[in-house]
Design a protein around this motif. Structure first.
Motif, PDB file in Angstrom:
ATOM      1  N   LEU A 162      47.571  26.961  62.873  1.00 38.33           N
ATOM      2  CA  LEU A 162      48.345  26.602  61.687  1.00 38.33           C
ATOM      3  C   LEU A 162      47.390  26.527  60.498  1.00 38.33           C
ATOM      4  O   LEU A 162      46.225  26.164  60.661  1.00 38.33           O
ATOM      5  CB  LEU A 162      49.041  25.261  61.902  1.00 38.33           C
ATOM      6  CG  LEU A 162      50.246  25.318  62.835  1.00 38.33           C
ATOM      7  CD1 LEU A 162      50.604  23.927  63.352  1.00 38.33           C
ATOM      8  CD2 LEU A 162      51.444  25.950  62.153  1.00 38.33           C
ATOM      9  N   PRO A 163      47.866  26.864  59.312  1.00 38.14           N
ATOM     10  CA  PRO A 163      46.945  26.934  58.161  1.00 38.14           C
ATOM     11  C   PRO A 163      46.485  25.565  57.705  1.00 38.14           C
ATOM     12  O   PRO A 163      47.116  24.550  57.984  1.00 38.14           O
ATOM     13  CB  PRO A 163      47.796  27.612  57.082  1.00 38.14           C
ATOM     14  CG  PRO A 163      49.194  27.257  57.446  1.00 38.14           C
ATOM     15  CD  PRO A 163      49.243  27.187  58.946  1.00 38.14           C
ATOM     16  N   LYS A 220      55.513  33.368  56.201  1.00 37.61           N
ATOM     17  CA  LYS A 220      54.294  32.689  55.742  1.00 37.61           C
ATOM     18  C   LYS A 220      54.419  31.172  55.912  1.00 37.61           C
ATOM     19  O   LYS A 220      55.403  30.578  55.463  1.00 37.61           O
ATOM     20  CB  LYS A 220      54.028  33.024  54.274  1.00 37.61           C
ATOM     21  CG  LYS A 220      52.680  32.484  53.816  1.00 37.61           C
ATOM     22  CD  LYS A 220      52.485  32.575  52.336  1.00 37.61           C
ATOM     23  CE  LYS A 220      51.171  31.886  51.964  1.00 37.61           C
ATOM     24  NZ  LYS A 220      51.057  31.637  50.550  1.00 37.61           N
ATOM     25  N   VAL A 221      53.418  30.599  56.553  1.00 37.25           N
ATOM     26  CA  VAL A 221      53.421  29.151  56.802  1.00 37.25           C
ATOM     27  C   VAL A 221      52.544  28.464  55.766  1.00 37.25           C
ATOM     28  O   VAL A 221      51.430  28.912  55.487  1.00 37.25           O
ATOM     29  CB  VAL A 221      52.904  28.852  58.227  1.00 37.25           C
ATOM     30  CG1 VAL A 221      52.802  27.351  58.456  1.00 37.25           C
ATOM     31  CG2 VAL A 221      53.823  29.482  59.265  1.00 37.25           C
ATOM     32  N   ARG A 232      51.788  20.749  65.458  1.00 33.04           N
ATOM     33  CA  ARG A 232      50.561  20.092  65.928  1.00 33.04           C
ATOM     34  C   ARG A 232      49.385  21.030  65.682  1.00 33.04           C
ATOM     35  O   ARG A 232      49.396  22.175  66.136  1.00 33.04           O
ATOM     36  CB  ARG A 232      50.683  19.785  67.423  1.00 33.04           C
ATOM     37  CG  ARG A 232      49.644  18.811  67.935  1.00 33.04           C
ATOM     38  CD  ARG A 232      49.902  18.455  69.370  1.00 33.04           C
ATOM     39  NE  ARG A 232      49.769  19.636  70.231  1.00 33.04           N
ATOM     40  CZ  ARG A 232      50.059  19.662  71.528  1.00 33.04           C
ATOM     41  NH1 ARG A 232      50.540  18.581  72.117  1.00 33.04           N
ATOM     42  NH2 ARG A 232      49.922  20.754  72.261  1.00 33.04           N
ATOM     43  N   ASP A 233      48.388  20.538  64.957  1.00 32.14           N
ATOM     44  CA  ASP A 233      47.251  21.398  64.625  1.00 32.14           C
ATOM     45  C   ASP A 233      46.189  21.341  65.718  1.00 32.14           C
ATOM     46  O   ASP A 233      46.383  20.704  66.763  1.00 32.14           O
ATOM     47  CB  ASP A 233      46.687  21.058  63.245  1.00 32.14           C
ATOM     48  CG  ASP A 233      46.008  19.694  63.208  1.00 32.14           C
ATOM     49  OD1 ASP A 233      45.823  19.075  64.280  1.00 32.14           O
ATOM     50  OD2 ASP A 233      45.661  19.240  62.114  1.00 32.14           O
ATOM     51  N   GLU A 234      45.061  21.963  65.476  1.00 32.56           N
ATOM     52  CA  GLU A 234      44.023  22.050  66.499  1.00 32.56           C
ATOM     53  C   GLU A 234      43.395  20.697  66.802  1.00 32.56           C
ATOM     54  O   GLU A 234      42.702  20.541  67.807  1.00 32.56           O
ATOM     55  CB  GLU A 234      42.958  23.075  66.095  1.00 32.56           C
ATOM     56  CG  GLU A 234      42.116  22.709  64.873  1.00 32.56           C
ATOM     57  CD  GLU A 234      42.711  23.220  63.571  1.00 32.56           C
ATOM     58  OE1 GLU A 234      43.952  23.338  63.486  1.00 32.56           O
ATOM     59  OE2 GLU A 234      41.915  23.485  62.639  1.00 32.56           O
ATOM     60  N   HIS A 235      43.634  19.710  65.929  1.00 32.48           N
ATOM     61  CA  HIS A 235      43.125  18.364  66.194  1.00 32.48           C
ATOM     62  C   HIS A 235      44.181  17.513  66.910  1.00 32.48           C
ATOM     63  O   HIS A 235      44.025  16.301  67.022  1.00 32.48           O
ATOM     64  CB  HIS A 235      42.715  17.683  64.886  1.00 32.48           C
ATOM     65  CG  HIS A 235      41.690  18.456  64.119  1.00 32.48           C
ATOM     66  ND1 HIS A 235      40.445  18.716  64.612  1.00 32.48           N
ATOM     67  CD2 HIS A 235      41.740  19.065  62.905  1.00 32.48           C
ATOM     68  CE1 HIS A 235      39.754  19.431  63.733  1.00 32.48           C
ATOM     69  NE2 HIS A 235      40.531  19.672  62.689  1.00 32.48           N
TER      70      HIS A 235
END
Lengths: 236, 416
Positions: free
Chosen positions: A69-70, B350-351, B333-336
């Motif tokens: 995710l950006p 586009k996000v 949920r992001d990479e963290h």
């Protein structure tokens, strides 16, 4: 019998019909000049123009995995912001830096102009390239025309769109300004060639042009920018 | 050739495209209130509305140069220009059995009146005068309805459970609509009269109920099976979506607004949940893990033409379609392993990220004009409701509940 007096050369020429080639040449010249004068007006659109490439400086950061995710786009750190330690380098000394009078004044001026440094911490995960610049503005670099990039950036720095213009209206608003730039970089005059229809937007771009401090153009462009000007297409 | 050459020589102009100007709030001065003391109350609410909107930058009254005695209409514009005001609001109220206020908006650079309104309300309702004028000002500038008069439903968390609460859009005057069993996921009917919600009140699993906002009467909506949750009303209010495991799998269902005529819309092997209508009711966004991870998909209103919309991140949830139809907000949920808010453009995919490094942010819900999103956030310690502009700017706290607040649902525009 006396013969009639010979006709003068001039008289002969008056009576001689013009050679067809000359007539055609005159006709075509007239057509060319008429076309050059009237065609642009008839077409009612600007003639072909040159579009300079605006250079982008790649930001210092890590290339981001496209499957993630950006991150939020973060602006480059302002000049007055605290220095950021170089990657892999030693951390900046922790002793508090006492700002000089000049720094304080610059900060105050930047604040007054609405360009104060963000109070948020610098984004350590900012997308960019390891070889990028702390002042970079893009994820990847793009080489371009140096002077027009400077013009672009100087105007953009002062280009403030009032938030009372709705997001929907921002999608289609556009205006065109023809600006003439003097040899010292001053904008000699500008004409709002195409109004946007929104007075707040038109006012915003007039202000941006008025406040922009442009560098002097290079000698090869100076005459053209003074006489022909540069077309500025504004969109929110 | 010569013609073309002549044209080219006539004007060889470089063209520079400029876009991405900084969006900056409109400098607005709220002049000192005139008349009865109720004027100050109106001004206080209006000030909070404008400040929260992100559209206006309110100027510090300490910088005002105009004398306090300056009237409603005799204005020395130069004194307002000198402090950088673009707009000026003047107000005066009279209080008797009810409060009557005269509110005016001026364009300072052009020295002209832009808006003039007379508003009245019972003494207890002076806040509504401010909200009404505020909405009129927003409508004047943006041509979009303001949302100061709207309400929000949310879940109030307490030691004894979770109850459905309704409050003004600024968090003022919360009123509990249900008791404190476990009640979740409120969803407004488009007429603003009822709210559907998920509840464990019957002790037989999660089921759907409705509550009348005025009478607080609760009625069952879907109580069959052991799992029916996440009601979402169609824009016409005649149908609603919900997620259920009525049959073998968890899928998105469509039902008439009285709970009858249920029909399964999804039939993948994966889990399909969180159906949300597009504003034109032609498509439905939902979450499915059919490709391995929860992602946002859209489908036609009859369940056909399924398309995957998000490909970034590995856990995207809670889609909600913008009233303008162009964006879907969701939490991902992001990479963290932190949930944050995002929007995805329905056309381009586009996000855009809206929140970052500020606790866990979930459950987005759009304002009816599509300009704002309300959500829950743990950034202050307790989970509370916050709002943001659709682009992630101007994030403000809305609630200050003792234990916490979650699951916001922004209500419709008030009926005229």
């Amino acid at each position: 019998m006396s013969e009639a007096a010979p006709k003068s050369v001039l008289a002969l020429r008056e009576r001689t019909p013009l050679p067809p080639a000359l007539v055609l040449a005159i006709f075509f010249h007239l057509v060319i000049f008429a076309a050059a004068f009237y065609l642009p007006r008839l077409l009612d659109r600007p003639p072909p123009m040159r579009k300079p490439i605006i250079a982008k400086l790649v930001a210092l950061g890590k290339p981001r995995d496209k499957s993630l995710l950006p991150r939020k786009e973060s602006p480059p750190p302002a000049a007055a912001a605290a220095p950021v330690a170089a990657p892999g380098g030693k951390a900046a000394p922790s002793t508090a830096h006492v700002p000089t009078r000049r720094e304080l004044m610059e900060r105050a001026l930047a604040h007054a102009a609405g360009r104060a440094a963000s109070e948020e911490k610098p984004d350590e995960e900012r997308a960019g390239q390891k070889t990028g610049s702390p002042q970079g503005t893009a994820e990847s670099s793009e080489a371009g025309d140096v002077y027009f990039t400077a013009v672009h950036d100087a105007i953009l720095e002062n280009y403030v769109v009032p938030s009372v213009i709705s997001e929907r209206e921002r999608l289609y608003l556009s205006a065109t300004v023809l600006a003439y730039i003097g040899g010292d970089g001053r904008i000699l005059r500008h004409d709002l060639q195409k109004k946007s229809g929104n007075p707040f937007f038109d006012q915003a771009l007039e202000t941006a042009i008025r406040r922009a401090k442009l560098p002097p153009p290079p000698p090869e462009l100076a005459r053209s920018l003074r006489d022909n000007g540069v077309v500025l297409n504004f969109k929110p | 050739m010569m013609i073309l050459l002549a044209i080219l020589l006539a004007a060889d102009r470089p063209v520079i495209d400029l876009s991405g100007g900084r969006i900056q709030a409109y400098p607005l001065a709220l002049a000192r209130p005139l008349g009865a003391q109720e004027t100050a109350a109106v001004q206080s609410v209006l000030q909070a509305d404008f400040d929260r909107s992100g559209i206006f930058k309110l100027l510090d009254p300490a910088s005002f140069l105009a004398p306090a005695s300056e009237g409603l209409t005799q204005i020395d514009y130069s004194k307002w220009m000198a402090i950088g005001a673009q707009g000026l609001v003047k107000m005066s109220c009279e209080a008797a059995a009810e409060v009557k206020c005269d509110l005016r908006l001026y364009d300072v650079p052009r020295a002209q009146e832009l808006l003039h309104g007379s508003y009245s309300a019972p003494r207890a309702g002076v806040r509504q005068i401010a909200h009404r004028f505020g909405d009129d000002v927003v409508k004047f500038f943006t041509q979009e309805p303001g949302v100061f008069q709207t309400r929000m439903a949310y879940v109030r968390e307490s030691e004894s459970g979770k109850q459905i609460v309704v409050a003004d859009s600024d968090g003022f005057g919360p009123q509990a609509l249900t008791g404190a069993s476990i009640n979740l996921l409120p969803s407004w009917a488009p007429d603003g009269k009822t709210i559907a919600f998920t509840s464990f009140r019957d002790g037989a699993g999660a089921h759907l109920y409705t509550v009348d906002v005025t009478s607080k009467q609760v009625r069952p909506l879907v109580t069959t099976g052991d799992f029916a949750t996440g009601a979402s009303y169609a824009p016409d209010g005649l149908r609603f979506l919900f997620s259920s495991s009525l049959e073998d799998n968890t899928d998105v269902y469509l039902s008439q607004n009285d709970g009858s005529g249920r029909r399964r819309l999804t039939d993948s092997r994966g889990i399909d949940i969180s159906g949300a209508w597009s504003p034109d009711a032609k498509r439905i966004a939902f979450i499915s893990d059919r490709a391995g991870t929860p992602q946002i998909y859209t489908m036609a209103a009859d369940g056909s033409d399924v398309r995957r919309l998000t490909f970034q991140g590995n856990y995207n949830q809670e889609p909600t379609w913008s009233p303008k139809g162009d964006l879907i907000a969701f939490s991902g949920r992001d990479e963290h392993r932190i949930f944050d808010l995002y929007t995805v453009n329905v056309e381009s995919g586009k996000v855009t990220r809206l929140t970052q490094n500020q606790g866990t942010n979930e459950k987005p819900s759009w304002s009816p004009n599509g300009r704002y999103i309300v959500f829950s956030s743990t950034r202050g310690g307790k989970r509370q409701l916050w709002m943001t502009a659709f682009d992630g700017s101007n994030q403000r706290q809305i609630t200050s509940e003792h234990v916490g607040a979650s699951d916001p649902a922004w209500g419709p525009l008030p009926a005229k």
